[in-house]
Design a protein around this motif. Structure first.
Motif, mmCIF file in Angstrom:
data_model
loop_
_atom_site.group_PDB
_atom_site.id
_atom_site.type_symbol
_atom_site.label_atom_id
_atom_site.label_comp_id
_atom_site.label_asym_id
_atom_site.label_seq_id
_atom_site.Cartn_x
_atom_site.Cartn_y
_atom_site.Cartn_z
ATOM 1 N N ALA A 109 0.836 -1.199 0.000
ATOM 2 C CA ALA A 109 0.000 0.000 0.000
ATOM 3 C C ALA A 109 0.873 1.252 0.000
ATOM 4 N N LEU A 110 1.937 1.194 0.777
ATOM 5 C CA LEU A 110 2.864 2.324 0.839
ATOM 6 C C LEU A 110 3.599 2.487 -0.499
ATOM 7 N N ARG A 111 4.002 1.364 -1.081
ATOM 8 C CA ARG A 111 4.716 1.447 -2.365
ATOM 9 C C ARG A 111 3.817 2.028 -3.451
ATOM 10 N N ARG A 112 2.514 1.728 -3.373
ATOM 11 C CA ARG A 112 1.597 2.266 -4.371
ATOM 12 C C ARG A 112 1.558 3.801 -4.268
ATOM 13 N N VAL A 113 1.503 4.319 -3.038
ATOM 14 C CA VAL A 113 1.503 5.773 -2.863
ATOM 15 C C VAL A 113 2.785 6.368 -3.447
ATOM 16 N N ARG A 114 3.902 5.700 -3.202
ATOM 17 C CA ARG A 114 5.172 6.215 -3.718
ATOM 18 C C ARG A 114 5.198 6.194 -5.231
ATOM 19 N N ARG A 115 4.616 5.179 -5.822
ATOM 20 C CA ARG A 115 4.624 5.106 -7.287
ATOM 21 C C ARG A 115 3.710 6.152 -7.900
ATOM 22 N N GLU A 116 2.560 6.392 -7.221
ATOM 23 C CA GLU A 116 1.532 7.202 -7.873
ATOM 24 C C GLU A 116 1.533 8.661 -7.429
ATOM 25 N N LYS A 117 2.027 8.942 -6.228
ATOM 26 C CA LYS A 117 1.807 10.301 -5.717
ATOM 27 C C LYS A 117 3.064 11.100 -5.426
ATOM 28 N N ILE A 118 4.135 10.418 -5.064
ATOM 29 C CA ILE A 118 5.317 11.165 -4.622
ATOM 30 C C ILE A 118 6.546 10.664 -5.358
ATOM 31 N N SER A 119 7.352 11.570 -5.897
ATOM 32 C CA SER A 119 8.665 11.115 -6.360
ATOM 33 C C SER A 119 9.727 11.974 -5.687
ATOM 34 N N MET A 120 10.969 11.596 -5.890
ATOM 35 C CA MET A 120 12.023 12.220 -5.088
ATOM 36 C C MET A 120 13.282 12.448 -5.911
ATOM 37 N N ALA A 161 14.494 14.399 -14.229
ATOM 38 C CA ALA A 161 13.681 13.775 -15.288
ATOM 39 C C ALA A 161 13.045 12.486 -14.777
ATOM 40 N N ARG A 162 13.793 11.724 -13.981
ATOM 41 C CA ARG A 162 13.251 10.481 -13.432
ATOM 42 C C ARG A 162 12.027 10.776 -12.569
ATOM 43 N N ALA A 163 12.134 11.873 -11.789
ATOM 44 C CA ALA A 163 11.001 12.237 -10.938
ATOM 45 C C ALA A 163 9.836 12.773 -11.767
ATOM 46 N N LEU A 164 10.144 13.557 -12.811
ATOM 47 C CA LEU A 164 9.067 14.123 -13.633
ATOM 48 C C LEU A 164 8.351 13.033 -14.424
ATOM 49 N N ALA A 165 9.137 12.052 -14.910
ATOM 50 C CA ALA A 165 8.541 11.005 -15.742
ATOM 51 C C ALA A 165 7.496 10.215 -14.961
ATOM 52 N N ALA A 166 7.681 10.128 -13.654
ATOM 53 C CA ALA A 166 6.725 9.372 -12.844
ATOM 54 C C ALA A 166 5.371 10.091 -12.774
ATOM 55 N N GLU A 167 5.357 11.378 -13.151
ATOM 56 C CA GLU A 167 4.122 12.171 -13.210
ATOM 57 C C GLU A 167 3.334 12.123 -11.915
ATOM 58 N N THR A 168 4.041 12.296 -10.817
ATOM 59 C CA THR A 168 3.365 12.402 -9.529
ATOM 60 C C THR A 168 3.087 13.874 -9.241
ATOM 61 N N ASP A 169 2.106 14.118 -8.385
ATOM 62 C CA ASP A 169 1.787 15.511 -8.056
ATOM 63 C C ASP A 169 2.847 16.119 -7.153
ATOM 64 N N ILE A 170 3.405 15.272 -6.291
ATOM 65 C CA ILE A 170 4.332 15.789 -5.287
ATOM 66 C C ILE A 170 5.768 15.410 -5.640
ATOM 67 N N LEU A 171 6.649 16.380 -5.486
ATOM 68 C CA LEU A 171 8.065 16.174 -5.769
ATOM 69 C C LEU A 171 8.837 16.507 -4.487
ATOM 70 N N LEU A 172 9.628 15.535 -4.013
ATOM 71 C CA LEU A 172 10.458 15.802 -2.851
ATOM 72 C C LEU A 172 11.890 15.998 -3.329
ATOM 73 N N MET A 173 12.545 17.047 -2.866
ATOM 74 C CA MET A 173 13.909 17.306 -3.319
ATOM 75 C C MET A 173 14.795 17.552 -2.105
#
Ligand SMILES: Nc1ncnc2c1ncn2[C@@H]1O[C@H](COP(=O)(O)OP(=O)(O)O)[C@@H](O)[C@H]1O
Ligand SMILES: [Mg+2]
Lengths: 327, 397
Positions: free
Chosen positions: B97-108, B174-186
């Protein structure tokens, strides 16, 4: 009166207990032992037949080609000369027997060591158990392994290969664990942050980045296997070891020296080839590297845009990577 | 509604960390917990991030920034408190469930890029998509688009090791943008780069944020970077968030001595904007009015300057006391506009860009909002006060 009694300490019969344990294994796990014996005999003898089926000179050429593929023409030349000497010293068959034993023992040892190393890297408890066991295994004199081996399998090839596997295992486990543990933590985090499963991280990030270290372990496994394979001559396993044992028994110096030289030639070949496999980047002169270079030069569009000065483009990042790998 | 919220987050490293939370709540200090073998990395952190916002967390090394950002995507589970994304309580999720959130909502994006050295730039950019199980052709297309966005078109076949640091971090982006998540952690994403390249990356990030409407949590230890990027900034110290506010709020109204000391060396001219220092115009006068009315207003209210506006409140110019007095004496019927051209500045113009203009004028600068209406004025003395290191009240007192 024994020393133990003199010192008023009980005589602890560790050896007897272990012996009892061996007897128990021999009685109760007989099916497993038989299976191991049959499979090993079949595989090693099959491999010897395979290595002996072409004319020896053809095999020499093949070994030289392997050396050239992964390393350099210099190693290829050395290999050709060395292996030709094996023929000339009339120890080709025992050399191939030893080589087959080393190859099979290495494959089995690595197949056991890598998963065990992975487990140890992922789980501190496993690591805490495995580490002292490995220390024990590595410091135990190799000869000692021959005793249970002969108990289980009587004499011949199989006890030799059994002892060889046990003896050669530890560095494989150790360096697999080390390799995985020292993969850059941030890179593993990147896998987690993008939602990769532990298995995806292991396969896609940790294992590939641990390959050089694991290959260093495989290299050590092979070297230990070779040294043990010689000792395995005492159980009657065919090969260079048996020649060494014979030469000791009969005080036959020429035979002993020739068998010894044979071991050295095999050792150098195996060492150089496996260490080249672990660091393909360092062998630009190898055939494989040349083929790869030609393929990338032929295909692929050249980069068109960059908004940064091209100067210093690759060198700083290279040093950075190596610095990070060390932390 | 916030897209992302942190509620009373604690992260304590060590054995049985829970006891540390209790102790901290009961007033124990960090040092006391250290003595018991616990490291409180994040203490009672709460904040909300709105969609499309760049939220910067700023603090010295060791202040707990990395730990905090890793709690947002669950790389570090919180010892106490909650992370809520949209309506989902992340702290309650585990495993798949946590991995799904990471795949769909947040990238880093990571400080040292964290690229796979044995994979090409294109494969690295597509990493998140591969993890999602997307087909090769789809993910290559999307990775190519992401690489183009960050200015790396055509580099897909190279290996990361062949690229400079700045370019490698573009791959990370680019790796984070390609995932097309709403949230970006940097996490200190630009800290390892040369100053010039860092500046370029900051501009590019702001540009991308505006185009793609990402919500970004950006960690830095560089206050100038925080001020340049952040819509709001959280100032962290020893695991606690000391203050959250806009750059101006933090500069002009630091909540503690610590924050005040921190910001005293900031180049205020670059950080403060016209909107932050301007004064609200209490009186204005219509362009159709005459000098008499203006004179009256100025005299009655002791004004130094009086803005002149049209009916839609767009400014025409400014009249000054001396000139009005002269116009009344001469019996003129039109207003003696000092700033006939009425050149104006917008709310978000940095003070640095006003200095030259202000030096040439005798009258205050006029500030307009994005519809061109008068929003405020900046007399020279206000400008100078704002640029000095002391909060305005202190100086005037
Ligand atoms: N995995 C960990 N185990 C123990 N202590 C940690 C761990 N990660 C961070 N810390 C400690 O937490 C504190 C905050 O660290 P960190 O979040 O990395 O700070 P920053 O990113 O602001 O430099 C430091 O004192 C650090 O030593
Ligand atoms: Mg950090």
């Amino acid at each position: 009166m024994s020393t133990a009694e003199e010192s008023m300490l009980p005589r602890v019969r560790v050896g007897d207990w272990i012996d009892t344990a061996f007897d128990w294994i021999d009685d109760n796990l007989n099916i497993l032992l038989t299976l191991f014996r049959d499979v090993m005999t079949f595989v090693v003898e099959g491999l010897v037949d395979l290595l002996m089926s072409p004319p020896p000179l053809v095999m020499v050429a093949l070994f030289a080609l392997v050396a050239w593929l992964v390393s350099s023409w210099r190693l290829a030349l050395g290999t050709a000369l060395g292996f030709a000497l094996l023929i000339s010293m009339d120890i080709w068959l025992p050399s191939m027997q030893t080589l087959a034993l080393v190859i099979v023992a290495t494959i089995v040892a690595v197949a056991l060591a890598v998963p065990l190393g992975v487990l140890a890297a992922r789980n501190d408890a496993v690591s805490a158990v495995v580490r002292p066991v490995l220390d024990f295994m590595q410091t135990m004199p190799g000869f000692v392994y021959l005793i249970p081996a002969v108990t289980f399998f009587s004499i011949g090839l199989v006890p030799g290969i059994f002892a060889t596997i046990i003896f050669a295992l530890p560095p494989g486990v150790r360096l697999t664990e080390l390799g995985i543990r020292q993969v850059d933590a941030e890179t593993v985090e990147a896998g987690q942050a993008f939602g990769a499963s532990p298995w995806q991280i292991l396969r896609g990030i940790q294992m590939p980045l641990a390959v050089p270290t694991i290959m260093a372990g495989v290299n050590q496994v092979i070297m230990l296997a070779l040294s043990m394979a010689v000792i395995a001559g005492f159980t009657g396993a065919d090969g260079l070891g048996k020649l060494v044992v014979e030469s000791i028994a009969r005080l036959n110096t020429p035979l002993g020296v020739e068998a010894g030289i044979g071991v050295v030639i095999l050792a150098i070949f195996l060492d150089r080839v496996t260490s080249a496999l672990g660091n393909p980047g360092r062998h630009a002169g190898s055939l494989l590297a040349r083929l790869r270079a030609r393929r990338t030069a032929a295909g692929g569009p050249q980069p068109t845009t960059t908004s940064e000065p091209a100067s210093g483009s690759s060198s700083p990042s290279t040093t950075e990577t190596s610095v990070r790998a060390g932390t | 509604m916030p897209l992302l919220a942190a509620e009373h987050l604690y992260k304590i490293f060590g054995r049985r960390p829970q006891r540390g939370v209790e102790a901290l709540r009961n007033g124990a200090t960090r040092a006391e917990l250290r003595a018991e073998g616990l490291t409180p990395a994040v203490i009672d952190a709460s904040f909300e991030v709105s969609p499309g916002e760049i939220f910067v967390v700023m603090g010295l090394s060791g202040s707990g920034k990395s730990t905090l950002i890793r709690m947002i995507n669950g790389l570090h589970p919180a010892t106490a408190g909650e992370v809520v994304i949209e309506d989902e309580n992340l702290s309650a999720l585990k495993g798949e469930a946590l991995r799904r959130v990471r795949r769909e909502k947040i990238s880093m994006v990571f400080q040292h890029f964290a690229l796979l050295p044995h994979r090409t730039v294109g494969e690295n950019a597509a990493y998140g998509l591969k993890v999602q199980g997307m087909s090769r052709s789809d993910r290559e297309a999307r990775a190519d688009r992401a690489l183009e966005m960050v200015g790396l078109k055509g580099w897909g076949e190279s290996l990361p090791g062949e690229l400079s640091g700045g370019m490698q971090q573009r791959v990370g982006l680019a790796r984070a943008l390609a995932a097309e998540t709403d949230i970006l952690l940097m996490d200190e994403a630009f800290s390892a780069l040369d100053p010039l390249i860092r500046r370029e990356m900051q501009d590019q990030l702001v540009d991308l944020q505006q185009r793609l409407d990402k919500t970004i949590v950006f960690i830095t230890h560089d206050l100038n970077e925080a001020m340049r990027l952040g819509d709001r900034i959280a100032m962290m110290r020893d695991g606690r968030i000391e203050q959250i506010g806009t750059a101006e709020q933090i500069l002009n109204d630091p909540s503690s001595n610590y924050v005040a000391q921190f910001v005293q060396d900031v180049d205020r001219a670059k950080v403060l904007t016209a909107g932050a220092v301007m004064e609200r115009p209490e009186y204005v006068i219509g362009a159709e009015q005459g000098p008499q009315q203006a004179h009256k207003l100025i005299r009655e209210h002791q004004l130094d300057a009086l803005p002149v506006v049209r009916r839609d409140r767009t400014p025409v110019g400014v009249v000054l006391p001396g000139e009005i007095a002269a116009a009344v004496r001469d019996g003129r019927t039109d207003l003696p506009l000092t700033e006939r051209s009425a050149s104006t500045v917008t709310l978000d113009t940095p003070l640095a860009d006003l200095l030259a203009d202000a030096a040439r004028r005798t009258s205050p600068l006029l500030v307009v909002d994005d519809q061109g209406r008068l929003a405020g004025l900046i007399p020279q003395v206000t400008l100078l006060t704002a640029l000095s290191n002391h909060p305005a009240e202190e100086v005037s007192r």
